[in-house]
Scaffold this active site. Structure first.
Site, mmCIF file in Angstrom:
data_model
loop_
_atom_site.group_PDB
_atom_site.id
_atom_site.type_symbol
_atom_site.label_atom_id
_atom_site.label_comp_id
_atom_site.label_asym_id
_atom_site.label_seq_id
_atom_site.Cartn_x
_atom_site.Cartn_y
_atom_site.Cartn_z
ATOM 1 N N TYR A 16 0.835 -1.198 0.000
ATOM 2 C CA TYR A 16 0.000 0.000 0.000
ATOM 3 C C TYR A 16 0.872 1.250 0.000
ATOM 4 O O TYR A 16 2.106 1.175 -0.077
ATOM 5 C CB TYR A 16 -0.986 -0.050 1.167
ATOM 6 C CG TYR A 16 -1.969 -1.180 1.000
ATOM 7 C CD1 TYR A 16 -3.000 -1.104 0.054
ATOM 8 C CD2 TYR A 16 -1.840 -2.360 1.728
ATOM 9 C CE1 TYR A 16 -3.878 -2.158 -0.133
ATOM 10 C CE2 TYR A 16 -2.707 -3.421 1.548
ATOM 11 C CZ TYR A 16 -3.738 -3.317 0.610
ATOM 12 O OH TYR A 16 -4.588 -4.363 0.416
ATOM 13 N N GLY A 28 -4.233 -13.450 12.431
ATOM 14 C CA GLY A 28 -5.207 -13.064 11.436
ATOM 15 C C GLY A 28 -6.266 -14.111 11.179
ATOM 16 O O GLY A 28 -7.284 -14.172 11.861
ATOM 17 N N ARG A 29 -6.034 -15.003 10.208
ATOM 18 C CA ARG A 29 -7.078 -15.913 9.743
ATOM 19 C C ARG A 29 -7.746 -16.748 10.838
ATOM 20 O O ARG A 29 -8.977 -16.895 10.815
ATOM 21 C CB ARG A 29 -6.503 -16.822 8.648
ATOM 22 C CG ARG A 29 -6.383 -16.125 7.297
ATOM 23 C CD ARG A 29 -5.426 -16.824 6.353
ATOM 24 N NE ARG A 29 -4.035 -16.591 6.738
ATOM 25 C CZ ARG A 29 -2.993 -17.065 6.065
ATOM 26 N NH1 ARG A 29 -3.188 -17.821 4.994
ATOM 27 N NH2 ARG A 29 -1.763 -16.795 6.461
#
Length: 435
Positions: A178, A315-316
């Site tokens: 990003y 995270g996941r």
């Protein structure tokens, strides 16, 4: 007492101005459940509150400027967004859990077809093509000096809004391809001015953004996320010496006012490279193993207990286990995520996962006086009667300040129809409401 429950992972940790009751951090993850205008929804408040067992919650990336958004990404650009996020932070912090807002500007990896704005701000005129047709290759002009000043100021103002919305702090997203990462990477930063060229100059914009945010809300309430050598979304860092020099320059640039933490995405956190960056940062480190491998319970325990990091971001597994902290502390089994629902919108694969393998995760209940249906009636709107729902067309045509999420029967908590007027699709008798 099990080995897991005795781990240092479950001990408190103070990072800057924030104290965590345990060292398991909810990693920022794109979920695309915001309203079309970037306003957080009641469903999002439910999602984050379900995960209040984490020591720290870091939200998905919030765009600090409208030209830097992705589809259904939440934002933090004005009073409507600030008001919407205040409902989320109130709900989470009622459980004693601190919340940081991640500021994420997409830079070159978005497009006018998504933002509705012709301007794409990026360090250099390097086209991005995701090979899926979502972002057709488009060359954008190099950001001007005035653009860079604007971007720095946008991050600082978003940080101020975050504090007004009740966030404990903000994390700047300088990872995963990003905008901030685009300035760091030599493949996406071809500038020849003070913001490009050498590792130190490529790190300059990120340093300035962090310093501006620190000036706005205090360095002890600022974190930064980095992913050295991750090679994601065309931000390529393939020269090991250059990677080391770039991130060393970045962290040395923050030495005079170190942030509360550095969140490190790297597959080998215990490596000499990562540990040297940790030493140079002079602050706490939150570790995550990245996309290629899941930060499982063994890795999380070992990372903290061996002293390789102060905390671990997950995270996941947190997507499908809202009570992940409790499960891992007590060696309970974990539920596998429904991967096809990661970015699809709606409650399925978002707020409906079970807790500890039994039943559905409890929704966050609001007092009856705050239920959207009662808000509608209190505002004097004839557009919806209690028990009736908006269809998709009507929902999208509501004013941005009152648009509900996909599963609500009215505005988000604390919001109501302006001056009691229904939207055009509903009409005076609620003709657009689904039966």
């Amino acid at each position: 007492m099990t080995k897991a429950s005795a781990s240092k992972l479950w001990q408190p940790l103070t990072m800057g101005g924030t104290t965590l009751r345990n060292r398991l951090v909810l990693s920022p993850m794109t979920r695309r459940r915001a309203a079309a205008d970037g306003t957080p929804t009641a469903l999002m408040a439910e999602y984050y509150t379900q995960r209040a067992g984490f020591g720290l919650i870091v939200t998905e990336g919030l765009y600090p400027g409208p030209e830097g958004r992705d589809p259904n990404q939440p934002g933090l650009t004005g009073s409507t967004h600030t008001h919407g996020w205040s409902a989320v932070t109130r709900s989470v912090r009622a459980h004693g859990t601190p919340v940081f807002a991640q500021l994420m500007h997409a830079g070159r990896v978005t497009s006018p077809s998504i933002t509705g704005i012709d301007t794409v701000l990026a360090p250099s005129a390097v086209a991005y093509d995701d090979h899926h047709g979502h972002h057709p290759g488009r060359t954008m002009p190099e950001a001007t000096a005035a653009d860079i000043t604007h971007l720095v100021q946008a991050h600082a103002e978003a940080a101020r809004r975050a504090r007004r919305a009740g966030f404990d702090g903000v994390e700047l997203h300088a990872a995963n391809g990003y905008l901030l990462h685009q300035f760091l990477a030599p493949s996406t930063n071809l500038r020849t001015d003070k913001y490009g060229g050498s590792p130190r100059r490529r790190a300059r914009f990120v340093t300035e953004a962090v310093e501006a945010v620190a000036d706005a809300i205090g360095a002890n309430r600022v974190g930064i996320r980095i992913s050295p050598g991750a090679n994601i979304q065309g931000s390529l860092e393939t020269d090991e010496q250059d990677v080391s020099a770039t991130y060393t320059a970045l962290l040395e640039g923050l030495e005079s006012r170190p942030p509360a933490y550095v969140s490190m995405i790297h597959p080998t956190v215990k490596s000499g490279f990562v540990q040297e960056l940790r030493r140079r940062s002079g602050t706490h480190m939150i570790a995550n193993t990245g996309f290629s491998q899941v930060t499982d319970r063994h890795t999380a325990l070992e990372t903290v207990d061996a002293g390789h990091a102060d905390a671990v971001a997950v995270g996941r597994p947190a997507i499908s286990n809202p009570d992940l902290a409790q499960r891992r502390r007590h060696d309970r089994p974990e539920t596998a995520p429904i991967t096809e629902t990661f970015y699809t919108g709606g409650a399925r694969g978002y707020t409906g996962y079970p807790t500890d393998g039994v039943g559905e995760a409890r929704p966050v209940r609001r007092p009856s006086s705050e239920h959207p249906r009662h808000r509608l009636r209190a505002a004097g709107s004839p557009g919806l009667e209690p028990g009736r729902r908006l269809d998709a067309t009507c929902r999208e045509r509501l004013p941005a300040c009152v648009r509900p999420d996909a599963d609500a029967a009215g505005p988000a908590p604390g919001q109501s129809f302006s001056a009691g007027r229904p939207c055009a699709a509903c009409g005076p008798r609620g003709a657009g409401a689904a039966r």
